[in-house]
Design an enzyme around this catalytic site. Sequence first.
Site, PDB file in Angstrom:
ATOM      1  N   GLY A 232       0.725  -1.200  -0.061  1.00  0.00           N
ATOM      2  CA  GLY A 232      -0.153  -0.140   0.002  1.00  0.00           C
ATOM      3  C   GLY A 232       1.014   1.365  -0.167  1.00  0.00           C
ATOM      4  N   PHE A 233       1.780   1.317   1.133  1.00  0.00           N
ATOM      5  CA  PHE A 233       2.389   2.364   1.158  1.00  0.00           C
ATOM      6  C   PHE A 233       1.520   3.719   1.267  1.00  0.00           C
ATOM      7  CE2 PHE A 233       4.595  -0.569  -1.793  1.00  0.00           C
ATOM      8  CZ  PHE A 233       5.685  -1.027  -0.785  1.00  0.00           C
ATOM      9  N   GLN A 631      10.633  -4.746   7.289  1.00  0.00           N
ATOM     10  CA  GLN A 631       9.982  -3.373   7.193  1.00  0.00           C
ATOM     11  C   GLN A 631      11.178  -2.477   7.227  1.00  0.00           C
ATOM     12  OE1 GLN A 631       6.551  -1.730   8.267  1.00  0.00           O
ATOM     13  NE2 GLN A 631       6.708  -3.279   6.909  1.00  0.00           N
ATOM     14  N   GLY A 695       6.568   1.864  16.994  1.00  0.00           N
ATOM     15  CA  GLY A 695       6.416   1.886  15.447  1.00  0.00           C
ATOM     16  C   GLY A 695       7.490   2.003  14.580  1.00  0.00           C
ATOM     17  N   GLU A 698       7.241   3.514   9.162  1.00  0.00           N
ATOM     18  CA  GLU A 698       7.348   4.701   8.461  1.00  0.00           C
ATOM     19  C   GLU A 698       9.006   5.437   8.610  1.00  0.00           C
ATOM     20  OE1 GLU A 698       4.782   5.746   6.685  1.00  0.00           O
ATOM     21  OE2 GLU A 698       3.226   5.247   7.785  1.00  0.00           O
TER      22      GLU A 698
HETATM   23 MO1  MOS Z   1       1.520   4.780   5.507  1.00  0.00          MO
HETATM   24  S1  MOS Z   1       1.985   6.326   4.227  1.00  0.00           S
HETATM   25  O1  MOS Z   1       0.677   5.647   6.638  1.00  0.00           O
HETATM   26  O2  MOS Z   1       0.697   3.540   4.664  1.00  0.00           O
END
Ligand code: MOS
Length: 731
Positions: A232-233, A631, A695, A698
């Site tokens: 998805g990204f 990731q 997390g 990102e």
């Molecule tokens: Mo990430 S840009 O919140 O899928």
Amino acid sequence: MSPQPQAAVGAPLSRVDGRLKVTGQALYAAEHDVEGALHAVIVDSGIGRGRITSVDADAALAHPGVLRVISHRNAPELPYLDNPGSNNPQGRRLRVFQDDKVLFHGQPVAVVIATTLEAAQHGASLVKVGYDAKKPSTDMAKANPDEPTRYARGDAAAGLRDAAVRMDLDYRMARNHQNPMEPHATIARWKGDKLTVWDKTQWVVGTQTELSTVFDLPMKSVRVISPFVGGGFGSGLRCWPHTVVAALAAREMKRPVKVVLTRRQMYFGTGFRPSYGYRLRLGSDRRGRLTAMVHEMDAETSSYEKFEEAIMRAGQMFYSTPNVSQAYRKVPLDVNTPLYMRGPGFANASFAIESAMDELANRLGVDPIELRLRNEPPEDESNGLPWSTRKLRECYTVGAREFGWDRRNPKPRSTRDGDWLIGLGMAAAVYDPGRFPAQARVRLDADGTAVAEAATIDMGPGTYTSQTQVAADALGLTMRNVTFRLGDSLYPPTPPHGGSMTMTVVGSAVLDGCNKVRGQAIKLAVEDEQSPLYGVKAEDIVVRNGRLHVQDNPARGETYQRLLSRNRLTHLEAVGAYAGAPEPARHSYFSYGAVFTEVGVDATLGLVRVRRMLGVYDVGRIVSPKLADSQALGGMVGGIGQALLEHTVTDHRDGRIVNANLADYLVPVNADIPHLKAIYLEGEDPDADPLGVKGIGEVVQVGVAAAIANAVYNATGRRIRELPITAEALI
Ligand code: MOS
């Protein structure tokens, strides 16, 4: 209750759904076999702005297999109620087939529905749309920005004026597209006034609310199913027009309808990372301590919605600076609305800020790491809050040692390997992960197996696996005896699968649900006269391999099965919850990293090759090391793409995207990727959430582009302030 022994969490396990994926049994959106489904192909606008004057569908309708052509001329009116709380930016969302206006090149203007995909595709090529075309405005340099969003503390003008060293730097970043491997697709089916869609999405609840508002249906009348998502990204963080087209077409045809976007259609059908201009002025004292920063950011948005992302945050908190002023201007263009792309906001801000720090270090003759250390803030200066954890110093130390930073010659163009000029560069990384409320349902069955479920998604990071790890340990079961289900709006609601929050918020809800169920079982045992655990204090009991026992006396205990069956219980069940970030905030909470890279630049050809890269991350507890690596390395690959290759090119004459395919829009391939390594600093963040996770998904893309640009400077003495860094810029 006693803390549970941790067996699965922290273990480098392979994906629990890996076998389904590699044997083709994992069904992606377009692959669901929905009986009687028709095929629909969207006809998209060939002009960049204007009006539709005619839609001639005769030839299409005459083609065998074509059943219907829907455009604004015959489409029913759709309610399109407001949808607050969605990822729809402020504005008026695109309303499919509701009027004759064309707002951007590639906008859906009609849909052809047929019995086969081939008939629908050919039919779409036969629809003749007439336009009254106007010249679109797609060039940010020639368009008028909106009023800026501002931030200020101290007196930045005075800080700059009084600085010993001043720099005024202009950075540009190209538009990028997410380009997930799986194309976006929707199958829609109505039964009476109940709508079910199989959709590629990062947020089933978001798609559910969007469809419920577009069609004015109660939430419970819309079900969204998305068990597997092939990347998805960020492109799936919003419900896009093609999903509405599928639902609309299915309602009109009274049959299920499938819409699959082509790769080309994804370039204007599912958002993009906007192009940025970023002017950064900074002042410092002679030792490199920042006295002022002025950030002026311009970013693309559409004419109909104001897309905004967290581009300002890094400039407010990352370095200690008494005087900061920021202005973020959205520039409305005749394009479709942008959307988040990996490391949203921060991946762009960091290119400017981390390049500028390197420029300042070079100007002052200070090591770039030393310069960063001199500007390390003791607290979040934007709100006065203490950091939860901020182990950046350790990221720098560990990274420098592991990477061999001391081998870097600070003098540019001083190291060669044959034709290649060699350079080392580094940059810091930061991301502000989301923490929104989430729920999960947990059921322990009398056979000693358990099911946990939540309406979250697994677009690739390994949600199935990591959530199973959390549940297995919290229930005291083996991985094999726990099933985690996701991707269905019938499950308890969760926020978007993005913003680095799934492990934190869904994980915390799963943990809570499992703790409740384990607590129920323990209570049952200690109050049951027939249990060997009768009368034991609940907090002295742990569960291991499905057996409850006294922590210090493993012989005294019994299995879940025995306990439940003796009590004639089929199951125990609870809904777990994560309430969201504490209000008011007690800590300032971010994920951090430091990226180190070595590049080779062929000075004659202008080629840049990344030769190695190391990321050191402070992201809290690592639940699933193997998946964390996938990731982190994937984020570095994305960063290499942003730095050297990715660039969506628009023809400003008609607003057409010139390179809307994976041959002309370049992404890194295996040959572009050298040895990559990720290191995670030990420890959890107890203030972040019950799991101690911050997390990772990102922050791993953030900083990569700046580290590469800084390494290119070290190799060549050429400072490239524009992404992507092309051969043309270097020769
Ligand atoms: Mo990430 S840009 O919140 O899928």
